[in-house]
Enzyme design. Sequence first.
Site, PDB file in Angstrom:
ATOM      1  NE  ARG A 134      -4.258  -1.491   0.116  1.00  0.00           N
ATOM      2  CZ  ARG A 134      -4.426  -2.533  -0.710  1.00  0.00           C
ATOM      3  NH1 ARG A 134      -3.489  -2.822  -1.596  1.00  0.00           N
ATOM      4  NH2 ARG A 134      -5.530  -3.264  -0.668  1.00  0.00           N
ATOM      5  CG  HIS A 153      -3.273  -1.516  -7.214  1.00  0.00           C
ATOM      6  ND1 HIS A 153      -3.621  -0.799  -6.101  1.00  0.00           N
ATOM      7  CD2 HIS A 153      -3.299  -2.818  -6.809  1.00  0.00           C
ATOM      8  CE1 HIS A 153      -3.855  -1.618  -5.086  1.00  0.00           C
ATOM      9  NE2 HIS A 153      -3.660  -2.852  -5.505  1.00  0.00           N
TER      10      HIS A 153
END
Length: 318
Positions: A233, A281
Amino acid sequence: MSEGGTTRIPFVSRMRADDAASWLAALNAAMPGRQVVPLAELTPAERAAAAVAIVADPDPADLLPMHRLVWVQSLWAGVERMLSETQGAPYAIVRMNDPQLALTMAEAVLAWTLYLHRDMPRYRRQQQAAQWRQHPLALARDRRIGILGLGNLGKAAACALVNQGFNVSGWSRTASGFDGVETLTGEDGLDALLEWTDILVILLPLTPETRGLMDRRRLGTLPVSASIINFARGPIIDDDALLEALNTGHLGHAVLDVFATEPLPEASPYWKHPGVTVLPHISAPTNKATASRIVAANVEAYLRTGMVPPGVDRAKGY
Ligand SMILES: NC(=O)c1ccc[n+]([C@@H]2O[C@H](COP(=O)([O-])OP(=O)(O)OC[C@H]3O[C@@H](n4cnc5c(N)ncnc54)[C@H](OP(=O)(O)O)[C@@H]3O)[C@@H](O)[C@H]2O)c1
């Protein structure tokens, strides 16, 4: 929650309609004899009676009418947003724990570790400058890979790296050493790992403890020319400190798949930074078919036996 004898399981998400439709198709294919349906299609009585729901970053307000909700199955492995938005809620949150997801992440970690190990960013720059220059090649066994987080994903990544011949150590909250991988814990363990590491792979959950963990001091603890791969993250790394470490040449390269704001804003300095590889991502996308089979097994076992799969520890935040 049944209609015509078929158990109807609510599906609650903030996904785009086309994404939700393809998830519903995959989930229903994996659960013959049940019906997974968007929340809006359930009657108020069905909502009130629902004990289990399948969710993907749901709007917490949508879950409120489900007074009897015992647990929710998340389609995602990272549930920090749901945890922060549902504090105090009585139901358990079960994360996606798909062995295929771990294999996919391990493949990504191996691919991008090899990218750094084989100096690809440097040879790319040399090509752009029409420069023919060979550099010494380190052996994989002399390349020290430090992994932060040795959970489902970190362990699989560590195994893939060990099988490739790399020298791998890891850091986690509790010592869970396994073959060929030394595991360190605590603040001192983290500092020791960072001092030792050539390529740092971050696979921690985002929690109050890991937010900003890789700050200026800890980035500075890495050896000169070390590289970073962040597949966990964005907010685990202090962006300003990372850019500074790259600009001063303390760090060699960063492969970033996750960011504090996604999609990465156009104005972000990461886009054009020569020391940064930006990925959108994509390191470990959830596979709808395999993930749906995991969800189906969990939900079926619950409906048969009443057994709730192991959930997230709300106090620990993962
Ligand atoms: N980029 C992507 O496409 C993608 C895809 C899927 C997931 N992810 C991210 O990857 C993260 C990790 O997933 P996972 O399934 O491997 O999680 P997990 O199984 O819960 O493992 C988490 C690991 O981090 C360690 N940890 C947590 N807090 C810590 C702390 N404060 N200090 C030291 N160690 C700590 C845990 O230690 P213990 O073992 O001692 O508990 C464990 O080893 C997810 O939370 C998600 O954010 C990214």
